[in-house]
Enzyme design. Structure first.
Site, PDB file in Angstrom:
ATOM      1  N   GLU A  77     -66.132 -55.027 -10.323  1.00 54.98           N
ATOM      2  CA  GLU A  77     -64.992 -55.906 -10.614  1.00 54.98           C
ATOM      3  C   GLU A  77     -63.855 -55.094 -11.211  1.00 54.98           C
ATOM      4  O   GLU A  77     -64.045 -54.410 -12.229  1.00 54.98           O
ATOM      5  CB  GLU A  77     -65.417 -56.999 -11.600  1.00 54.98           C
ATOM      6  CG  GLU A  77     -64.263 -57.815 -12.153  1.00 54.98           C
ATOM      7  CD  GLU A  77     -64.626 -58.577 -13.415  1.00 54.98           C
ATOM      8  OE1 GLU A  77     -63.710 -58.853 -14.216  1.00 54.98           O
ATOM      9  OE2 GLU A  77     -65.810 -58.899 -13.614  1.00 54.98           O
TER      10      GLU A  77
ATOM     11  N   LYS B 219     -70.083 -67.722 -15.579  1.00 52.06           N
ATOM     12  CA  LYS B 219     -69.882 -66.591 -16.482  1.00 52.06           C
ATOM     13  C   LYS B 219     -69.678 -67.161 -17.887  1.00 52.06           C
ATOM     14  O   LYS B 219     -68.586 -67.627 -18.222  1.00 52.06           O
ATOM     15  CB  LYS B 219     -68.656 -65.792 -16.025  1.00 52.06           C
ATOM     16  CG  LYS B 219     -68.106 -64.807 -17.037  1.00 52.06           C
ATOM     17  CD  LYS B 219     -66.782 -64.232 -16.525  1.00 52.06           C
ATOM     18  CE  LYS B 219     -66.017 -63.520 -17.626  1.00 52.06           C
ATOM     19  NZ  LYS B 219     -64.732 -62.953 -17.118  1.00 52.06           N
TER      20      LYS B 219
END
Length: 213
Positions: free
Chosen positions: A41, A130
């Site tokens: 990411e 998340k």
């Protein structure tokens, strides 16, 4: 809304390389991939993030999942899909962004902190949750919210997670993590990142046995 399924990985770990420069992308990602990371990411508050993401996709998109973090708008989700990114990570729960990213075929991992946000993210089609910041909620806080989520929900912990505390989260059934500052800090050499990555992978395998996540 149907979601894009979270991938079946050897290790359900997301490497967060916030602050990376374009000229660091190749050596740093090579180090991470060599040690076993399968999702990378690049947050959008990094220097020239789109250039870095495009470079990462071009160099490594056939080997691992490349995505963007800190995605806050549908426009950014669309741009990510257009350049070949595969996973969208955000710090918040925005139903429009999740739905749009899903419609683009992106794996989605929106940030949530409360039961309401978690359930909204699921209804909007999130691939995984998340929980952020995880070090504030703690394993016990995440465990409490998990009790009201669908059993097949992929629950991730991000924020203050490192090789030192995988076991704490494992005890409440969490095996998906985003690893940031304990893995990469802006300016770290590829050699430093590789050493940190090796420690992280070793610790994860010791707790989870290297099984699929």
């Amino acid at each position: 809304m149907s979601s894009v399924i979270w991938p079946n990985l050897k290790r359900s770990l997301v490497a967060i390389i916030r602050g990376i420069r374009n000229d660091e992308v190749e050596p740093v990602l090579e180090a991470l991939i060599t040690e076993g990371f399968e999702i990378i990411e690049i947050p959008l508050n990094s220097p020239e993030p789109w250039v870095s993401i495009e470079r990462a996709v071009r160099l490594f998109g056939d080997k691992v999942l490349i995505g963007a973090g800190t995605v806050l708008t549908t426009e950014d989700a669309q741009r990510l899909a257009d350049i070949g990114g595969r996973i969208m990570v955000s710090p918040n729960t925005d139903a429009d962004v999740i739905r749009h990213a899903t419609s683009c075929g992106l794996i989605t991992m929106p940030g949530c902190y409360t039961a309401s946000e978690a359930l909204l993210a699921i209804r909007s089609g999130a691939s995984a949750l998340k929980f952020f910041p995880a070090d504030s909620l703690g394993p016990s806080g995440i465990a409490a919210i998990k009790t009201i989520l669908p059993k097949d929900t992929v629950v991730g912990a991000v924020g203050g997670v490192s090789d030192q505390n995988f076991g704490d989260y494992a005890r409440v059934g969490v095996r998906t993590f985003g690893i940031g500052s304990s893995l990469y800090r802006s300016g770290d050499s590829a050699e430093t990142v590789q050493a940190k990555a090796r420690l992280t992978i070793t610790a994860y395998d010791e707790v989870f046995g290297g099984a699929h996540g």
